[in-house]
Design a protein around this motif. Structure first.
Motif, PDB file in Angstrom:
ATOM      1  N   MET A  67      43.124  35.063  31.785  1.00 50.71           N
ATOM      2  CA  MET A  67      43.403  35.900  33.072  1.00 50.71           C
ATOM      3  C   MET A  67      42.552  37.065  33.107  1.00 50.71           C
ATOM      4  SD  MET A  67      44.817  33.832  35.437  1.00 50.71           S
ATOM      5  CE  MET A  67      45.236  35.110  36.654  1.00 50.71           C
ATOM      6  N   SER A  68      41.681  37.311  34.165  1.00 51.49           N
ATOM      7  CA  SER A  68      41.262  38.572  34.547  1.00 51.49           C
ATOM      8  C   SER A  68      42.102  39.473  35.030  1.00 51.49           C
ATOM      9  CB  SER A  68      39.982  38.347  35.312  1.00 51.49           C
ATOM     10  OG  SER A  68      39.502  39.694  35.739  1.00 51.49           O
ATOM     11  N   ASP A  69      42.088  40.672  34.746  1.00 51.07           N
ATOM     12  CA  ASP A  69      43.163  41.658  35.378  1.00 51.07           C
ATOM     13  C   ASP A  69      42.326  42.637  36.522  1.00 51.07           C
ATOM     14  OD1 ASP A  69      41.340  43.368  33.574  1.00 51.07           O
ATOM     15  OD2 ASP A  69      42.806  44.147  32.549  1.00 51.07           O
ATOM     16  N   LYS A  70      41.047  42.104  36.706  1.00 51.04           N
ATOM     17  CA  LYS A  70      40.285  42.721  37.889  1.00 51.04           C
ATOM     18  C   LYS A  70      40.803  42.144  39.118  1.00 51.04           C
ATOM     19  CE  LYS A  70      36.141  43.959  35.070  1.00 51.04           C
ATOM     20  NZ  LYS A  70      36.468  43.837  33.855  1.00 51.04           N
ATOM     21  N   ILE A  71      40.788  43.340  40.092  1.00 55.72           N
ATOM     22  CA  ILE A  71      41.355  42.918  41.276  1.00 55.72           C
ATOM     23  C   ILE A  71      39.866  43.398  42.268  1.00 55.72           C
ATOM     24  CG2 ILE A  71      42.917  43.255  43.260  1.00 55.72           C
ATOM     25  CD1 ILE A  71      45.045  43.998  41.068  1.00 55.72           C
ATOM     26  N   ASP A  72      39.737  42.379  43.258  1.00 56.35           N
ATOM     27  CA  ASP A  72      38.602  42.756  44.130  1.00 56.35           C
ATOM     28  C   ASP A  72      39.193  43.750  45.048  1.00 56.35           C
ATOM     29  OD1 ASP A  72      36.733  42.727  46.371  1.00 56.35           O
ATOM     30  OD2 ASP A  72      35.817  41.195  45.536  1.00 56.35           O
ATOM     31  N   ARG A  73      38.799  45.068  45.258  1.00 55.14           N
ATOM     32  CA  ARG A  73      39.609  45.773  46.532  1.00 55.14           C
ATOM     33  C   ARG A  73      39.450  45.251  47.808  1.00 55.14           C
ATOM     34  NH1 ARG A  73      36.141  51.405  46.866  1.00 55.14           N
ATOM     35  NH2 ARG A  73      37.744  51.654  48.396  1.00 55.14           N
ATOM     36  N   TYR A  74      38.392  44.589  47.967  1.00 56.02           N
ATOM     37  CA  TYR A  74      38.002  44.191  49.390  1.00 56.02           C
ATOM     38  C   TYR A  74      38.963  42.562  49.768  1.00 56.02           C
ATOM     39  CZ  TYR A  74      34.750  47.712  49.550  1.00 56.02           C
ATOM     40  OH  TYR A  74      33.943  48.823  49.374  1.00 56.02           O
ATOM     41  N   SER A  75      38.860  41.967  48.545  1.00 53.16           N
ATOM     42  CA  SER A  75      39.710  40.550  48.616  1.00 53.16           C
ATOM     43  C   SER A  75      40.821  40.413  47.600  1.00 53.16           C
ATOM     44  CB  SER A  75      38.568  39.509  48.234  1.00 53.16           C
ATOM     45  OG  SER A  75      37.666  39.660  49.302  1.00 53.16           O
ATOM     46  N   PRO A  76      41.707  41.376  47.690  1.00 55.88           N
ATOM     47  CA  PRO A  76      42.987  41.194  46.475  1.00 55.88           C
ATOM     48  C   PRO A  76      43.789  39.967  46.533  1.00 55.88           C
ATOM     49  CG  PRO A  76      43.446  42.727  48.577  1.00 55.88           C
ATOM     50  CD  PRO A  76      42.232  42.363  48.685  1.00 55.88           C
ATOM     51  N   TRP A  77      43.619  39.214  47.472  1.00 55.60           N
ATOM     52  CA  TRP A  77      44.403  37.775  47.614  1.00 55.60           C
ATOM     53  C   TRP A  77      43.954  36.853  46.411  1.00 55.60           C
ATOM     54  CZ3 TRP A  77      40.229  34.657  48.539  1.00 55.60           C
ATOM     55  CH2 TRP A  77      39.157  35.122  49.177  1.00 55.60           C
ATOM     56  N   TYR A  78      42.968  36.855  45.589  1.00 54.04           N
ATOM     57  CA  TYR A  78      42.655  36.096  44.765  1.00 54.04           C
ATOM     58  C   TYR A  78      42.320  36.737  43.310  1.00 54.04           C
ATOM     59  CZ  TYR A  78      37.577  37.706  43.774  1.00 54.04           C
ATOM     60  OH  TYR A  78      36.287  38.341  43.552  1.00 54.04           O
ATOM     61  N   ARG A  79      42.568  35.949  42.133  1.00 55.29           N
ATOM     62  CA  ARG A  79      42.265  36.362  40.783  1.00 55.29           C
ATOM     63  C   ARG A  79      41.369  35.323  39.988  1.00 55.29           C
ATOM     64  NH1 ARG A  79      44.717  39.629  43.088  1.00 55.29           N
ATOM     65  NH2 ARG A  79      46.408  40.862  42.389  1.00 55.29           N
ATOM     66  N   GLN A  80      40.848  35.755  39.055  1.00 58.10           N
ATOM     67  CA  GLN A  80      40.140  34.820  38.280  1.00 58.10           C
ATOM     68  C   GLN A  80      40.725  34.362  36.996  1.00 58.10           C
ATOM     69  OE1 GLN A  80      36.537  37.638  38.696  1.00 58.10           O
ATOM     70  NE2 GLN A  80      35.469  35.579  38.758  1.00 58.10           N
ATOM     71  N   CYS A  81      40.416  33.306  36.607  1.00 56.21           N
ATOM     72  CA  CYS A  81      40.888  32.945  35.074  1.00 56.21           C
ATOM     73  C   CYS A  81      39.448  32.085  34.444  1.00 56.21           C
ATOM     74  CB  CYS A  81      42.240  31.773  35.178  1.00 56.21           C
ATOM     75  SG  CYS A  81      42.651  31.250  33.495  1.00 56.21           S
ATOM     76  N   PHE A  82      39.308  32.607  33.275  1.00 57.15           N
ATOM     77  CA  PHE A  82      37.711  32.336  32.640  1.00 57.15           C
ATOM     78  C   PHE A  82      38.440  31.314  31.553  1.00 57.15           C
ATOM     79  CE2 PHE A  82      36.803  36.323  34.548  1.00 57.15           C
ATOM     80  CZ  PHE A  82      35.566  36.033  34.813  1.00 57.15           C
ATOM     81  N   VAL A  83      37.893  30.004  31.636  1.00 59.43           N
ATOM     82  CA  VAL A  83      38.180  29.018  30.658  1.00 59.43           C
ATOM     83  C   VAL A  83      36.797  28.759  29.985  1.00 59.43           C
ATOM     84  CG1 VAL A  83      39.015  26.505  30.455  1.00 59.43           C
ATOM     85  CG2 VAL A  83      39.894  28.034  32.350  1.00 59.43           C
ATOM     86  N   PRO A  84      36.933  28.872  28.586  1.00 57.15           N
ATOM     87  CA  PRO A  84      35.766  28.581  27.476  1.00 57.15           C
ATOM     88  C   PRO A  84      35.897  27.172  27.114  1.00 57.15           C
ATOM     89  CG  PRO A  84      37.426  29.774  26.349  1.00 57.15           C
ATOM     90  CD  PRO A  84      38.148  29.758  27.748  1.00 57.15           C
ATOM     91  N   VAL A  85      34.819  26.664  27.341  1.00 50.51           N
ATOM     92  CA  VAL A  85      34.651  24.994  26.959  1.00 50.51           C
ATOM     93  C   VAL A  85      33.540  24.679  26.076  1.00 50.51           C
ATOM     94  CG1 VAL A  85      36.041  24.325  28.905  1.00 50.51           C
ATOM     95  CG2 VAL A  85      33.418  24.269  29.097  1.00 50.51           C
ATOM     96  N   GLY A  86      33.136  23.855  25.468  1.00 50.86           N
ATOM     97  CA  GLY A  86      32.035  23.432  24.731  1.00 50.86           C
ATOM     98  C   GLY A  86      30.936  22.985  25.580  1.00 50.86           C
TER      99      GLY A  86
END
Length: 224
Positions: A67-86
């Motif tokens: 889970m990314s801890d970065k918050i878009d100051r203009y769109s604080p309503w979403y977060r990103q989760c990065f999933v590493p896959v083969g």
């Protein structure tokens, strides 16, 4: 706490602040949105945001989603989760044979990062599984109108073509079903605003916004 609104799927060549490219076709998108609908009906929340962007990146498939801890100051309503896959799986993300694993990954993310005393891992898994098993037949209660002698409920179904397929049911005071009607398929819910419910007739008014200026109320006489 904000109720869940959406989960969206992206792919990117690396973990960075850019969202990446959207890859999900209609059928996968519909399956994921049904999960969201089922969680929302049970008041599930991510916390202080309501959109989760799941971003698949090539990497070690044994790695954990991050889970990314970065918050878009203009769109604080979403977060990103990065999933590493083969790499093989990454290259086949948009193929139908990847859908089951993608759904499993989403379930694991929800359980790992968002389960709580109020929303247990089993409850999350139950919502995900029932949405997948019921598919296009899954009903989510969307609107309800009660009077002393009547109760009207509009349920939402979501088709594999990414359209809402609402269902209207009207009950008497003893909860006996009086009327059932499939409503017109739609891509937005602008047609469902205030409901006027009488002993023999129901009127569903559109929401009041710029898109509904020429939209007329829908009227059904359910007892003649």
């Amino acid at each position: 706490m904000r109720k869940i609104e959406d989960i969206r799927l992206f792919k990117s060549d690396e973990m960075n602040e850019s969202i990446g490219s959207y890859f999900a076709g209609k059928k996968l998108n519909a399956a994921v949105f049904r999960i969201v609908m089922n969680l929302r009906e049970h008041d599930f929340s991510f916390g202080d945001f309501d959109h989760l962007y799941v971003v698949f990146i090539p990497g070690d498939s044994s790695g954990m989603p991050v889970m990314s801890d970065k918050i878009d100051r203009y769109s604080p309503w979403y977060r990103q989760c990065f999933v590493p896959v083969g790499k093989d799986f990454f290259d086949r993300l948009n193929h139908s044979d990847s859908h089951e694993k993608i759904i499993s990954i989403i379930k694991d993310i929800l359980v790992t990062y968002f389960s709580s005393e109020n929303f247990s891992p089993d409850k999350i898994a139950g919502c995900v599984n029932s949405a997948i098993n019921q598919g296009e037949n899954m009903l989510m209660k969307f609107k309800e109108k009660k009077t002393a002698k009547r109760r009207a409920v509009i349920f939402l179904r979501y088709t594999d073509d990414c359209e809402y397929y609402p269902l209207l049911r009207i009950f008497d005071s003893d909860d006996n079903l009086l009327y059932e009607k499939d409503l017109k398929r739609c891509t937005t819910l602008d047609g469902f605003g205030d409901i006027q419910l009488g002993l023999k007739k129901i009127t569903i008014k559109p929401r009041k916004n710029a898109f509904t200026e020429k939209m007329s109320p829908v009227v059904f006489e359910y007892i003649k």
